[in-house]
Design a protein around this motif. Structure first.
Motif, PDB file in Angstrom:
ATOM      1  N   LEU A   6      68.481  88.132  -2.134  1.00  8.40           N
ATOM      2  CA  LEU A   6      68.458  86.696  -3.981  1.00  8.40           C
ATOM      3  C   LEU A   6      68.169  87.833  -4.853  1.00  8.40           C
ATOM      4  N   VAL A   7      68.904  87.259  -6.405  1.00  2.55           N
ATOM      5  CA  VAL A   7      68.607  87.651  -7.217  1.00  2.55           C
ATOM      6  C   VAL A   7      67.671  86.775  -8.144  1.00  2.55           C
ATOM      7  N   GLU A   8      66.897  87.325  -8.674  1.00  7.83           N
ATOM      8  CA  GLU A   8      65.863  86.626  -9.264  1.00  7.83           C
ATOM      9  C   GLU A   8      66.074  87.035 -11.125  1.00  7.83           C
ATOM     10  N   THR A   9      65.586  86.117 -11.787  1.00  9.82           N
ATOM     11  CA  THR A   9      65.684  86.913 -13.237  1.00  9.82           C
ATOM     12  C   THR A   9      63.844  86.204 -14.002  1.00  9.82           C
ATOM     13  N   SER A  10      64.073  88.257 -13.891  1.00  8.06           N
ATOM     14  CA  SER A  10      62.569  87.832 -14.265  1.00  8.06           C
ATOM     15  C   SER A  10      62.337  88.239 -15.875  1.00  8.06           C
ATOM     16  N   ALA A  11      61.984  87.494 -16.475  1.00  4.49           N
ATOM     17  CA  ALA A  11      61.842  87.221 -17.900  1.00  4.49           C
ATOM     18  C   ALA A  11      60.206  87.728 -18.321  1.00  4.49           C
ATOM     19  N   ARG A  12      60.732  87.421 -20.435  1.00  2.00           N
ATOM     20  CA  ARG A  12      59.827  88.467 -20.959  1.00  2.00           C
ATOM     21  C   ARG A  12      58.283  88.428 -19.755  1.00  2.00           C
ATOM     22  N   HIS A  13      57.718  89.136 -19.826  1.00  2.39           N
ATOM     23  CA  HIS A  13      56.204  89.244 -19.322  1.00  2.39           C
ATOM     24  C   HIS A  13      55.294  90.019 -19.725  1.00  2.39           C
ATOM     25  N   VAL A  14      54.364  90.480 -19.517  1.00  2.00           N
ATOM     26  CA  VAL A  14      52.855  91.155 -19.613  1.00  2.00           C
ATOM     27  C   VAL A  14      52.140  91.362 -19.008  1.00  2.00           C
ATOM     28  N   HIS A  15      51.521  92.686 -18.090  1.00  2.93           N
ATOM     29  CA  HIS A  15      50.982  93.307 -17.382  1.00  2.93           C
ATOM     30  C   HIS A  15      49.841  94.343 -18.534  1.00  2.93           C
ATOM     31  N   VAL A  16      48.281  93.131 -18.021  1.00  2.00           N
ATOM     32  CA  VAL A  16      47.344  93.846 -19.266  1.00  2.00           C
ATOM     33  C   VAL A  16      46.712  94.836 -18.481  1.00  2.00           C
TER      34      VAL A  16
END
Length: 191
Positions: A6-16
């Motif tokens: 399965l191919v998933e799209t990872s949109a812009r995001h932040v890890h804090v």
């Protein structure tokens, strides 16, 4: 054997980090889970921040939980150019000497001197998945994705093996747009 994933799209995001979370949202603040993500233990949060670069900014960027040891911003190459940030292609967590930006939350702001990256495309899999596919951790493969109008083979895909993972390939929005990958895109692993 079928070597599809399965191919998933990872949109812009932040890890804090916990420290930055408290600066952005207030002392003692805890992330609020909005929904679970495909990778076990990972989740999208209700909290959002503004990501500011020298040229422009993105309002309302999602935070993903849980908190991490270091703050990291994952954007596409197009996003990086848009806000004027230098963001190298890296595996998640490899932020040394990467891009810089400002994060703004409701209670404060944080200048990160490094941590902005374009995530290297990768496949999450367990050791059992790796054995079944005949792959090893950190191996680099290609993945062919068929679409109605823009089939494409991605090279330089890193295999990441950990028994806490769920089998899925992650690409960013630029890559998903290049292949017109929909929500249920499947990719064929090619060694």
């Amino acid at each position: 054997m079928d070597k599809k994933v399965l191919v998933e799209t990872s949109a812009r995001h932040v890890h804090v980090s916990k420290e930055d979370l408290e600066i952005l949202f207030g002392e003692g603040y805890e992330l609020t889970k909005k929904k679970d993500l495909s990778q076990p233990g990972q989740y999208a949060c209700e909290e959002r921040v503004q990501v500011i670069g020298p040229k422009s900014s993105f309002p309302g960027v999602s935070i993903l939980g849980p908190v991490r040891n270091a703050t990291q911003v994952e954007i596409s190459a197009s996003d990086a150019r848009s806000i004027g940030v230098s963001a190298p292609v890296r595996e998640s967590g490899d932020i040394k000497e990467s891009g810089a930006c400002k994060l703004v939350g409701p209670k404060g702001e944080v200048e990160i001197s490094e941590g902005v990256i374009v995530a290297k495309r990768h496949i999450h899999m367990t050791s059992a998945d790796a054995a079944e596919f005949g792959l090893t951790d950190k191996q680099v493969v290609s993945v062919k994705i068929e679409s109605a109008e823009r089939s494409l083979t991605f090279g330089d895909v890193v295999v990441r093996v950990n028994d806490s993972f769920a089998l899925a390939m992650h690409i960013d929005t630029d890559e998903a747009n290049a292949v017109l990958a929909g929500g249920n895109a499947m990719g064929e692993i090619i060694k």
